[in-house]
Design a protein around this motif. Structure first.
Motif, PDB file in Angstrom:
ATOM      1  N   THR A 124       0.712  -1.053   0.400  1.00 50.43           N
ATOM      2  CA  THR A 124      -0.126  -0.238   0.272  1.00 50.43           C
ATOM      3  C   THR A 124       0.605   0.941  -0.209  1.00 50.43           C
ATOM      4  OG1 THR A 124      -2.048  -0.378   1.037  1.00 50.43           O
ATOM      5  CG2 THR A 124      -1.787   1.249   1.093  1.00 50.43           C
ATOM      6  N   VAL A 125       1.525   0.728   0.640  1.00 49.41           N
ATOM      7  CA  VAL A 125       2.840   2.358   0.967  1.00 49.41           C
ATOM      8  C   VAL A 125       3.745   2.684  -0.394  1.00 49.41           C
ATOM      9  CG1 VAL A 125       5.103   3.629   2.198  1.00 49.41           C
ATOM     10  CG2 VAL A 125       2.846   2.677   3.175  1.00 49.41           C
ATOM     11  N   GLU A 126       4.053   1.416  -0.811  1.00 46.37           N
ATOM     12  CA  GLU A 126       4.937   1.329  -2.645  1.00 46.37           C
ATOM     13  C   GLU A 126       3.592   2.103  -3.775  1.00 46.37           C
ATOM     14  OE1 GLU A 126       6.388  -0.993  -5.353  1.00 46.37           O
ATOM     15  OE2 GLU A 126       5.081  -2.023  -3.950  1.00 46.37           O
ATOM     16  N   GLN A 127       2.216   2.165  -3.071  1.00 46.23           N
ATOM     17  CA  GLN A 127       0.947   2.092  -4.447  1.00 46.23           C
ATOM     18  C   GLN A 127       0.641   3.598  -3.872  1.00 46.23           C
ATOM     19  OE1 GLN A 127      -2.082  -0.057  -3.763  1.00 46.23           O
ATOM     20  NE2 GLN A 127      -1.417  -1.674  -4.537  1.00 46.23           N
ATOM     21  N   GLU A 151       1.633   7.597  -6.783  1.00 46.71           N
ATOM     22  CA  GLU A 151       0.767   9.067  -6.231  1.00 46.71           C
ATOM     23  C   GLU A 151       1.443  10.122  -6.293  1.00 46.71           C
ATOM     24  OE1 GLU A 151      -2.120   7.486  -3.766  1.00 46.71           O
ATOM     25  OE2 GLU A 151      -2.875   6.291  -4.854  1.00 46.71           O
ATOM     26  N   LYS A 152       0.795  11.288  -6.707  1.00 48.28           N
ATOM     27  CA  LYS A 152       1.449  12.657  -6.539  1.00 48.28           C
ATOM     28  C   LYS A 152       1.084  13.294  -5.466  1.00 48.28           C
ATOM     29  CE  LYS A 152       3.983  13.742 -10.563  1.00 48.28           C
ATOM     30  NZ  LYS A 152       5.285  14.004 -10.436  1.00 48.28           N
ATOM     31  N   SER A 153       1.779  13.860  -4.453  1.00 44.27           N
ATOM     32  CA  SER A 153       1.878  14.283  -3.067  1.00 44.27           C
ATOM     33  C   SER A 153       2.250  15.447  -3.376  1.00 44.27           C
ATOM     34  CB  SER A 153       2.097  13.261  -1.804  1.00 44.27           C
ATOM     35  OG  SER A 153       1.607  14.124  -0.826  1.00 44.27           O
ATOM     36  N   ASN A 154       1.376  16.394  -2.592  1.00 45.15           N
ATOM     37  CA  ASN A 154       1.721  18.093  -2.299  1.00 45.15           C
ATOM     38  C   ASN A 154       2.156  18.427  -0.896  1.00 45.15           C
ATOM     39  OD1 ASN A 154       2.513  18.096  -5.197  1.00 45.15           O
ATOM     40  ND2 ASN A 154       0.066  18.836  -5.351  1.00 45.15           N
ATOM     41  N   GLU A 185       9.735  -1.082  13.512  1.00 48.54           N
ATOM     42  CA  GLU A 185       8.164  -0.251  12.575  1.00 48.54           C
ATOM     43  C   GLU A 185       8.348   0.616  11.925  1.00 48.54           C
ATOM     44  OE1 GLU A 185       7.708   4.618  13.133  1.00 48.54           O
ATOM     45  OE2 GLU A 185       7.709   3.662  15.111  1.00 48.54           O
ATOM     46  N   PHE A 186       8.543  -0.058  10.570  1.00 52.55           N
ATOM     47  CA  PHE A 186       8.318   0.101   8.915  1.00 52.55           C
ATOM     48  C   PHE A 186       7.838   1.258   8.628  1.00 52.55           C
ATOM     49  CE2 PHE A 186       8.394  -4.474   9.879  1.00 52.55           C
ATOM     50  CZ  PHE A 186       9.636  -4.441   9.214  1.00 52.55           C
ATOM     51  N   GLY A 187       8.335   2.491   8.404  1.00 55.71           N
ATOM     52  CA  GLY A 187       7.327   3.355   8.147  1.00 55.71           C
ATOM     53  C   GLY A 187       7.949   4.106   6.245  1.00 55.71           C
ATOM     54  N   SER A 188       7.469   5.336   6.438  1.00 55.05           N
ATOM     55  CA  SER A 188       7.478   5.949   5.516  1.00 55.05           C
ATOM     56  C   SER A 188       7.326   7.479   5.271  1.00 55.05           C
ATOM     57  CB  SER A 188       7.115   5.489   3.949  1.00 55.05           C
ATOM     58  OG  SER A 188       7.222   6.179   2.918  1.00 55.05           O
ATOM     59  N   VAL A 189       7.983   8.862   5.128  1.00 53.57           N
ATOM     60  CA  VAL A 189       7.616  10.089   4.925  1.00 53.57           C
ATOM     61  C   VAL A 189       8.062  10.245   3.110  1.00 53.57           C
ATOM     62  CG1 VAL A 189       8.353  12.166   6.690  1.00 53.57           C
ATOM     63  CG2 VAL A 189       8.724   9.854   7.448  1.00 53.57           C
ATOM     64  N   TYR A 190       6.612  11.436   3.371  1.00 53.62           N
ATOM     65  CA  TYR A 190       7.476  12.577   2.150  1.00 53.62           C
ATOM     66  C   TYR A 190       7.482  13.922   2.682  1.00 53.62           C
ATOM     67  CZ  TYR A 190       5.841  14.573  -2.031  1.00 53.62           C
ATOM     68  OH  TYR A 190       6.426  15.396  -3.425  1.00 53.62           O
ATOM     69  N   ARG A 191       9.017  14.045   2.089  1.00 49.44           N
ATOM     70  CA  ARG A 191       9.543  15.142   2.586  1.00 49.44           C
ATOM     71  C   ARG A 191       8.945  16.646   2.225  1.00 49.44           C
ATOM     72  NH1 ARG A 191      14.439  13.020   4.879  1.00 49.44           N
ATOM     73  NH2 ARG A 191      13.776  12.345   6.717  1.00 49.44           N
ATOM     74  N   SER A 214      10.519  17.005  -2.316  1.00 49.68           N
ATOM     75  CA  SER A 214       9.850  16.333  -2.628  1.00 49.68           C
ATOM     76  C   SER A 214       9.854  14.787  -3.240  1.00 49.68           C
ATOM     77  CB  SER A 214       9.296  16.640  -4.365  1.00 49.68           C
ATOM     78  OG  SER A 214       9.806  18.577  -4.735  1.00 49.68           O
ATOM     79  N   SER A 215      10.206  14.157  -2.452  1.00 51.72           N
ATOM     80  CA  SER A 215      10.701  12.772  -2.426  1.00 51.72           C
ATOM     81  C   SER A 215      10.336  11.918  -0.862  1.00 51.72           C
ATOM     82  CB  SER A 215      11.793  12.482  -2.454  1.00 51.72           C
ATOM     83  OG  SER A 215      12.774  12.610  -1.304  1.00 51.72           O
ATOM     84  N   TRP A 216       9.863  10.374  -1.013  1.00 51.15           N
ATOM     85  CA  TRP A 216       9.879   9.585  -0.298  1.00 51.15           C
ATOM     86  C   TRP A 216      10.814   8.851   0.412  1.00 51.15           C
ATOM     87  CZ3 TRP A 216       5.207   8.915   1.705  1.00 51.15           C
ATOM     88  CH2 TRP A 216       3.807   8.898   0.893  1.00 51.15           C
TER      89      TRP A 216
END
Length: 183
Positions: free
Chosen positions: A110-113, A117-120, A134-140, A144-146
């Motif tokens: 789900t995180v990969e999907q 997607e574009k995020s602003n 803890e596995f996680g992901s952060v959009y910075r 402009s990247s994950w």
């Protein structure tokens, strides 16, 4: 004298009420005898470790514990983290049960999907296992990247953090899917 006794009793009752109860201890899944095989006493336990893959400095392993007295066994995924400093060498293996592994793979997919997607705006995701990995992901926004991460608990004050890219996330999902098939 009565005032002193009243004040002392009030302070001691307030102190007793202010005590924080410790968090409940989480137990691993139970077997038919009521205990995990690794925690049984008075019996010979056999443990087999099969390396499934390596991701960064994590060794991903299939671990089979067997009670030789009744031939019961349990299989789980082990994530072994190893580090070395000037004065210390440490290895620690944390476990992930098969049903939890399926949920982890689904969450990472789900995180990969979401990363495609574009995020602003700043967005964050996390999945915490029963063993506190803890596995996680952060959009910075600024970059402009994950940035993906795995946070391994090591002690009360120290956390070990592994950061990795979107491409490496695909690699991790592949290793975990392979491990799930072998469990």
């Amino acid at each position: 004298m009565k005032r002193i006794i009243i004040v002392i009793s009030f302070v001691s009752s307030a102190w007793a009420a202010a005590q924080i109860t410790p968090p409940p201890i989480q137990r691993s899944t139970l077997t038919s005898r009521g205990l995990t095989i690794n925690s049984r006493k008075g019996t010979l336990i056999e443990k087999k470790i099969i390396n499934v893959g390596k991701f960064k400095n994590l060794n991903i392993q299939k671990i089979v514990s067997k009670d030789t007295s009744d031939n019961s066994s349990e299989t789980f995924l082990g994530m072994m983290y190893e580090y070395e400093t000037f004065d210390e060498i440490s290895k620690r293996t944390l476990r992930i049960d098969k049903n939890e592994l399926g949920k982890l793979i689904q969450a990472l997919q789900t995180v990969e999907q979401k990363e495609n997607e574009k995020s602003n705006q700043e967005t964050k995701y996390k999945f915490v296992t029963m063993s506190a990995i803890e596995f996680g992901s952060v959009y910075r926004e600024k970059l402009s990247s994950w940035v993906n991460y795995i946070k391994i608990p090591s002690s009360h004050y120290n956390q070990n953090l592994l950061e990795f890219s979107k491409e490496e996330l695909k690699e991790l999902i592949g290793i975990l899917k392979k491990a799930e098939q072998e469990l």
